[in-house]
Design a protein around this motif. Structure first.
Motif, mmCIF file in Angstrom:
data_model
loop_
_atom_site.group_PDB
_atom_site.id
_atom_site.type_symbol
_atom_site.label_atom_id
_atom_site.label_comp_id
_atom_site.label_asym_id
_atom_site.label_seq_id
_atom_site.Cartn_x
_atom_site.Cartn_y
_atom_site.Cartn_z
ATOM 1 N N VAL A 56 -62.025 31.529 -85.449
ATOM 2 C CA VAL A 56 -62.087 32.378 -84.109
ATOM 3 C C VAL A 56 -62.777 31.549 -83.011
ATOM 4 O O VAL A 56 -62.366 31.558 -81.792
ATOM 5 C CB VAL A 56 -62.697 33.478 -84.267
ATOM 6 C CG1 VAL A 56 -62.764 34.349 -83.052
ATOM 7 C CG2 VAL A 56 -61.993 34.373 -85.346
ATOM 8 N N ASP A 57 -63.882 30.765 -83.497
ATOM 9 C CA ASP A 57 -64.427 29.725 -82.277
ATOM 10 C C ASP A 57 -63.661 29.069 -81.873
ATOM 11 O O ASP A 57 -63.748 28.443 -80.740
ATOM 12 C CB ASP A 57 -65.798 29.357 -82.999
ATOM 13 C CG ASP A 57 -66.908 30.400 -83.274
ATOM 14 O OD1 ASP A 57 -66.627 31.408 -82.753
ATOM 15 O OD2 ASP A 57 -67.719 29.838 -84.058
ATOM 16 N N PRO A 66 -59.171 34.413 -79.634
ATOM 17 C CA PRO A 66 -58.871 35.905 -80.334
ATOM 18 C C PRO A 66 -57.494 36.020 -80.659
ATOM 19 O O PRO A 66 -56.810 36.987 -80.176
ATOM 20 C CB PRO A 66 -59.420 36.468 -79.032
ATOM 21 C CG PRO A 66 -58.897 35.747 -77.914
ATOM 22 C CD PRO A 66 -59.221 34.325 -78.276
ATOM 23 N N PRO A 124 -55.881 40.847 -84.336
ATOM 24 C CA PRO A 124 -56.789 39.770 -83.437
ATOM 25 C C PRO A 124 -57.918 40.381 -82.981
ATOM 26 O O PRO A 124 -59.153 40.057 -83.057
ATOM 27 C CB PRO A 124 -55.962 39.358 -82.759
ATOM 28 C CG PRO A 124 -54.572 39.594 -82.841
ATOM 29 C CD PRO A 124 -54.711 40.769 -83.860
ATOM 30 N N GLU A 125 -57.902 41.881 -82.577
ATOM 31 C CA GLU A 125 -59.041 42.633 -81.639
ATOM 32 C C GLU A 125 -60.217 42.712 -82.879
ATOM 33 O O GLU A 125 -61.313 42.512 -82.485
ATOM 34 C CB GLU A 125 -58.798 43.588 -81.282
ATOM 35 C CG GLU A 125 -57.491 43.464 -79.854
ATOM 36 C CD GLU A 125 -56.155 43.216 -80.582
ATOM 37 O OE1 GLU A 125 -55.646 42.773 -79.432
ATOM 38 O OE2 GLU A 125 -56.028 43.581 -81.723
ATOM 39 N N SER A 182 -61.740 39.195 -83.849
ATOM 40 C CA SER A 182 -62.518 38.648 -82.804
ATOM 41 C C SER A 182 -63.971 39.482 -82.790
ATOM 42 O O SER A 182 -64.982 38.979 -82.814
ATOM 43 C CB SER A 182 -61.943 38.539 -81.596
ATOM 44 O OG SER A 182 -60.666 37.916 -81.637
#
Length: 520
Positions: free
Chosen positions: A298-299, A303, A323-324, A327
């Motif tokens: 994720v970094d 996202p 994804p939400e 993230s």
């Protein structure tokens, strides 16, 4: 709807839009051109004696032509038989014979295997070599010659032919010969619509990268995104540098990879200079993902990371972690959800069951069981195996899981992989997640090995750089306690995998249990 109807839905959004792109040569076909080609192939099949609902196998690497042939199988109302070229030839021959497959489309790079299949599978009588004529078999161009597109029968009906079979999909075969999972238009369409709904939005110009084998999860991902009008950029196989280059060059928005390929991307030297900002959905399916590596992904990729859980018998998207959620968890909001495969989709009812068939409350671990039209109809010609996997009125996945109070599901082990040490159940996925928190550890597989006192001892098999076994054991003990922590560690250059890309724990255990009786 029929499988091909989902492609046609994407075609009708914009027939001129690029549909299939060869990621190596740049060769491009529009949706209109692909549709016309699938009609020609399907018409040629029927002109050559093919009959509706006969099985047809595909054998070869990913390519534009291979994808078009897959769509043409559905256009002809055939039953797709995926054949994994990574399997042993004996296994592929046995499976094709079992499902009585009569037709084979193949690439000439697989000619030696195809010669062996011709000799071993009596039902195989029709062959087409996709890229050139070979050994008396016509090329695709020759096969299409002089066939009338208008001669193709109309296989549609007002109900979308819900009971017609879209494919005979092999199980992994890790505990014996593969069983053929009978998937109908009803179940397949449910999966495609659920997956497409999850992957829709966020972009008006979707571009999907096909790099995992279309004979596995990449096939349904491609069809789901095709229904959204997505361009498919096709690579013949996974290479980290090629994947990163394709994402940047084609502005890829949708990408499916198994977790092992994600790990390779994270270690690729080209990653630091790669532009991956176009990604909207980076889907991980196939096995558990290391939470620490997911956080790092994720970094790096932003996202877009998401996960789904499914299996051949209840394909692809039993659960969904968008994804939400990923993230948010990576940022520290409910970080434990990085280990979750998400919540049940609207296509299934999901429960956790004990050995006696009792449904368990939230928080307790047991076998994950499901119901719904996503569940496949049966195993081909194996009524007893079908009945066994449907005991207590549910489909049994063979996975041990728990569900939290918010409905998030956590897969903690395969039923057959759980370690029983001194009477305590140790879930290997939990131990693997703890070990892979260490930056030096690239991969970890945990198994039980014989122990005179405890029956089984927890053993970690690790791919790592510059770290010792005691450091790994101490870290796991601090995270999980003494019972669950590995008692021993073996370092290997690579963890063996099945043809489907999963860790081959059966092979790993065999090295320790030869001549001994396994506890589980």
């Amino acid at each position: 709807m029929r499988a091909i109807d989902y492609f046609d839905r994407g075609h009708d959004l914009d027939p001129r839009r690029p549909c299939l792109v060869d990621g190596t040569s740049g060769e491009t076909m529009s949706f209109a051109a692909v549709r016309a080609l699938t009609i020609r192939i399907a018409a040629a099949l029927h002109a050559a004696g093919f009959r509706s609902q006969q099985p047809i196998a595909l054998y070869g690497p990913n390519s534009v032509t291979m994808m078009a042939a897959l769509l043409a199988i559905w256009r002809a109302n055939g039953q797709w038989v995926p054949v994994n070229t990574r399997n042993a030839i004996d296994a592929n021959a046995a499976y094709l014979d079992y499902v009585r497959c009569g037709w084979l489309f193949y690439h000439s790079s697989q000619a030696a295997d195809v010669a062996a299949l011709k000799a071993r599978v009596p039902s195989l009588t029709h062959f087409v070599c996709l890229d050139r004529s070979y050994d008396g078999d016509p090329s695709l161009d020759q096969f299409l010659c002089d066939n009338d597109m208008d001669s193709l029968p109309d296989f549609s009906d007002p109900f979308g032919k819900p009971d017609d079979i879209v494919g005979l999909f092999p199980t992994g075969g890790t505990t014996g010969p593969s069983k053929g999972v009978v998937v109908t238009n009803l179940g397949w369409g449910t999966m495609i619509e659920t997956l497409a709904g999850a992957l829709d939005g966020k972009t008006a110009a979707p571009v999907s990268l096909v790099v995992a084998p279309i004979t596995h999860a990449a096939g349904p991902v491609a069809l789901a995104t095709l229904s959204l009008g997505a361009t498919q950029v096709i690579l013949p196989g996974f290479d980290a540098a090629a994947v990163l280059g394709a994402i940047a060059h084609h502005r890829v928005t949708h990408l499916y990879l198994p977790p092992t390929a994600l790990y390779s991307l994270l270690d690729a030297p080209e990653l630091a200079d790669s532009d991956t900002k176009s990604l909207k959905f980076f889907l991980l399916v196939g096995s558990a993902v290391s939470p620490e590596k997911l956080r790092r992904a994720v970094d790096i990729f932003g996202p877009c990371l998401c996960q789904a859980y499914g299996q051949v018998e209840s394909p692809m998207i039993v659960t969904w972690l968008p994804p939400e959620d990923v993230s948010a968890a990576a940022a520290g909001d409910r970080p434990e959800r990085l280990a979750s495969c998400g919540r049940p989709t609207r296509s299934v009812t999901l429960a956790i069951m004990d050995e006696e068939g009792r449904l368990l409350p939230d928080g307790e671990a047991g076998e994950l069981v499901v119901r719904g039209v996503l569940v496949s109809r049966e195993y081909h010609a194996q009524p007893q195996a079908t009945a066994e996997i449907r005991t207590h009125g549910w489909h049994h996945t063979g996975d041990i899981a728990r569900r939290d109070a918010d409905g998030y599901v956590y897969i903690v082990d395969r039923k057959k992989d759980m370690v029983v040490s001194g009477g305590f159940n140790v879930f290997t996925a939990e131990v693997e997640a703890a070990v892979t928190e260490l930056a030096a550890v690239r991969e970890c597989a945990v198994i039980g090995i014989p122990h005179e006192k405890w029956g089984e001892a927890v053993h970690a098999i690790v791919v790592a750089d510059n770290i010792g076994d005691m450091e790994i054991i101490a870290h796991a003990k601090a995270r999980l306690g003494g019972v669950k922590a590995p008692k021993s560690v073996a370092f290997v250059p690579a963890i063996p995998r099945t043809a489907a890309g999963k860790m081959d724990k059966k092979a790993l255990r065999a090295a320790y249990w030869t001549g001994a009786r396994m506890v589980n």
